[in-house]
Scaffold this motif. Structure first.
Motif, mmCIF file in Angstrom:
data_model
loop_
_atom_site.group_PDB
_atom_site.id
_atom_site.type_symbol
_atom_site.label_atom_id
_atom_site.label_comp_id
_atom_site.label_asym_id
_atom_site.label_seq_id
_atom_site.Cartn_x
_atom_site.Cartn_y
_atom_site.Cartn_z
ATOM 1 N N PRO A 1 -1.840 -4.547 -8.776
ATOM 2 C CA PRO A 1 -1.573 -5.055 -7.044
ATOM 3 C C PRO A 1 -2.844 -5.981 -6.186
ATOM 4 N N VAL A 2 -1.890 -7.089 -5.400
ATOM 5 C CA VAL A 2 -2.244 -7.494 -4.072
ATOM 6 C C VAL A 2 -2.159 -7.697 -3.214
ATOM 7 N N ILE A 3 -2.696 -7.086 -2.494
ATOM 8 C CA ILE A 3 -2.257 -7.367 -0.867
ATOM 9 C C ILE A 3 -2.804 -8.375 0.427
ATOM 10 N N THR B 1 -15.928 -8.878 -13.296
ATOM 11 C CA THR B 1 -17.860 -7.901 -13.737
ATOM 12 C C THR B 1 -17.729 -6.321 -13.684
ATOM 13 N N SER B 2 -16.264 -6.246 -12.222
ATOM 14 C CA SER B 2 -16.211 -5.108 -12.119
ATOM 15 C C SER B 2 -14.309 -4.680 -12.519
ATOM 16 N N ARG B 3 -14.409 -2.618 -12.647
ATOM 17 C CA ARG B 3 -13.044 -2.319 -12.725
ATOM 18 C C ARG B 3 -12.026 -2.605 -10.956
ATOM 19 N N ILE B 4 -11.253 -3.014 -11.251
ATOM 20 C CA ILE B 4 -10.667 -2.730 -9.679
ATOM 21 C C ILE B 4 -9.146 -2.887 -10.178
ATOM 22 N N ASP B 5 -8.436 -1.191 -8.212
ATOM 23 C CA ASP B 5 -7.742 -0.868 -8.572
ATOM 24 C C ASP B 5 -6.527 -1.666 -7.616
ATOM 25 N N VAL B 6 -7.148 -2.696 -7.355
ATOM 26 C CA VAL B 6 -6.384 -3.408 -6.289
ATOM 27 C C VAL B 6 -6.691 -3.889 -5.262
ATOM 28 N N MET B 7 -6.534 -5.142 -4.982
ATOM 29 C CA MET B 7 -7.161 -6.279 -3.985
ATOM 30 C C MET B 7 -6.336 -6.863 -2.613
ATOM 31 N N LEU C 1 5.169 -14.683 -6.468
ATOM 32 C CA LEU C 1 4.262 -14.116 -6.843
ATOM 33 C C LEU C 1 5.023 -12.431 -6.957
ATOM 34 N N THR C 2 4.904 -12.594 -7.551
ATOM 35 C CA THR C 2 5.421 -10.530 -7.558
ATOM 36 C C THR C 2 4.110 -9.103 -7.870
ATOM 37 N N ASN C 3 4.318 -8.054 -7.047
ATOM 38 C CA ASN C 3 3.568 -7.409 -6.908
ATOM 39 C C ASN C 3 2.484 -7.743 -5.964
ATOM 40 N N ILE C 4 2.592 -8.430 -4.627
ATOM 41 C CA ILE C 4 2.764 -7.886 -3.661
ATOM 42 C C ILE C 4 2.893 -7.417 -2.494
ATOM 43 N N THR C 5 2.086 -7.623 -1.530
ATOM 44 C CA THR C 5 2.226 -6.434 -0.317
ATOM 45 C C THR C 5 2.142 -6.892 0.309
ATOM 46 N N ILE C 6 2.170 -7.434 2.130
ATOM 47 C CA ILE C 6 1.673 -8.324 3.048
ATOM 48 C C ILE C 6 1.665 -7.526 3.885
ATOM 49 N N LEU C 7 0.528 -7.326 4.243
ATOM 50 C CA LEU C 7 -0.083 -6.575 5.580
ATOM 51 C C LEU C 7 -0.346 -7.177 6.934
ATOM 52 N N ALA C 8 0.429 -7.171 7.747
ATOM 53 C CA ALA C 8 0.220 -8.193 8.945
ATOM 54 C C ALA C 8 -1.559 -7.480 9.997
ATOM 55 N N LYS C 9 -1.976 -8.508 10.189
ATOM 56 C CA LYS C 9 -2.997 -8.350 11.505
ATOM 57 C C LYS C 9 -3.029 -8.735 12.943
ATOM 58 N N GLU D 1 -2.211 1.657 8.487
ATOM 59 C CA GLU D 1 -1.346 0.656 7.867
ATOM 60 C C GLU D 1 -2.219 0.465 7.154
ATOM 61 N N LEU D 2 -3.543 0.448 6.624
ATOM 62 C CA LEU D 2 -3.907 -0.530 5.668
ATOM 63 C C LEU D 2 -4.359 1.009 4.387
ATOM 64 N N ILE D 3 -4.749 1.925 4.636
ATOM 65 C CA ILE D 3 -4.539 3.148 3.750
ATOM 66 C C ILE D 3 -2.954 3.162 3.066
ATOM 67 N N GLY D 4 -1.926 3.031 4.173
ATOM 68 C CA GLY D 4 -0.783 3.183 4.115
ATOM 69 C C GLY D 4 -0.177 1.874 2.483
ATOM 70 N N ALA D 5 -0.887 0.821 3.011
ATOM 71 C CA ALA D 5 -0.419 -0.611 1.957
ATOM 72 C C ALA D 5 -0.692 -0.270 0.506
ATOM 73 N N ILE D 6 -2.112 0.078 1.280
ATOM 74 C CA ILE D 6 -3.028 0.489 -0.912
ATOM 75 C C ILE D 6 -2.334 1.647 -0.844
ATOM 76 N N ARG D 7 -2.160 2.863 -0.447
ATOM 77 C CA ARG D 7 -1.115 3.733 -1.371
ATOM 78 C C ARG D 7 0.444 3.370 -1.954
ATOM 79 N N LYS D 8 1.119 2.542 -1.032
ATOM 80 C CA LYS D 8 2.322 1.944 -1.528
ATOM 81 C C LYS D 8 1.864 1.042 -2.759
ATOM 82 N N ALA D 9 1.336 0.018 -2.735
ATOM 83 C CA ALA D 9 0.628 -1.053 -3.982
ATOM 84 C C ALA D 9 0.681 -0.042 -5.117
ATOM 85 N N THR D 10 -0.614 0.688 -5.300
ATOM 86 C CA THR D 10 -0.698 1.777 -5.895
ATOM 87 C C THR D 10 -0.399 2.495 -6.818
#
Length: 120
Positions: free
Chosen positions: A80-82, A48-54, A96-104, A110-119
């Motif tokens: 793009p998926v993180i 139902t929504s336009r999503i740029d990254v998950m 899977l392709t186009n996947i970024t791993i963000l360690a907790k 780190e969160l913003i950087g992962a999103i910027r890299k993925a998009t």
């Protein structure tokens, strides 16, 4: 390429404190955030929504984060998926392709950087 300040992030997390903190970080960076507390909720939002990254946790109630991504790839193969996880490896994710791993735990940078890299 999408303007990063106008990105819409689908954030899927079942831990309320992680959700609240992460959503605040993303909104402070100028992003629009759609929250989902389960994989099922995330799939509804994808329909139902336009999503740029998950960004999704791996350990979700109901369907797992990996199952969520597999279903998402059927619908939106280029999204793009993180993966946000405390695990060091994710069984099944290598296919899977186009996947970024963000360690907790992660920082705002780190969160913003992962999103910027993925998009990018």
């Amino acid at each position: 390429m999408t303007d990063r300040e106008s990105l819409t992030v689908l954030f899927c997390e079942d831990e309320p404190i992680i959700m609240m903190t992460s959503v605040d970080m993303l909104q402070d960076a100028g992003m629009t955030v759609i929250e989902a507390g389960s994989g099922e909720e995330a799939l509804k939002q994808l329909s139902t929504s336009r999503i740029d990254v998950m960004v999704t946790d791996m350990g979700l109630p109901g369907i797992s984060g990996l199952e969520l991504v597999i279903e998402t790839r059927k619908r939106l193969p280029e999204l793009p998926v993180i993966f946000s996880t405390g695990a060091t490896t994710i069984a099944g994710a290598e296919a899977l392709t186009n996947i970024t791993i963000l360690a907790k735990p992660y920082t705002e940078e780190e969160l913003i950087g992962a999103i910027r890299k993925a998009t990018a």
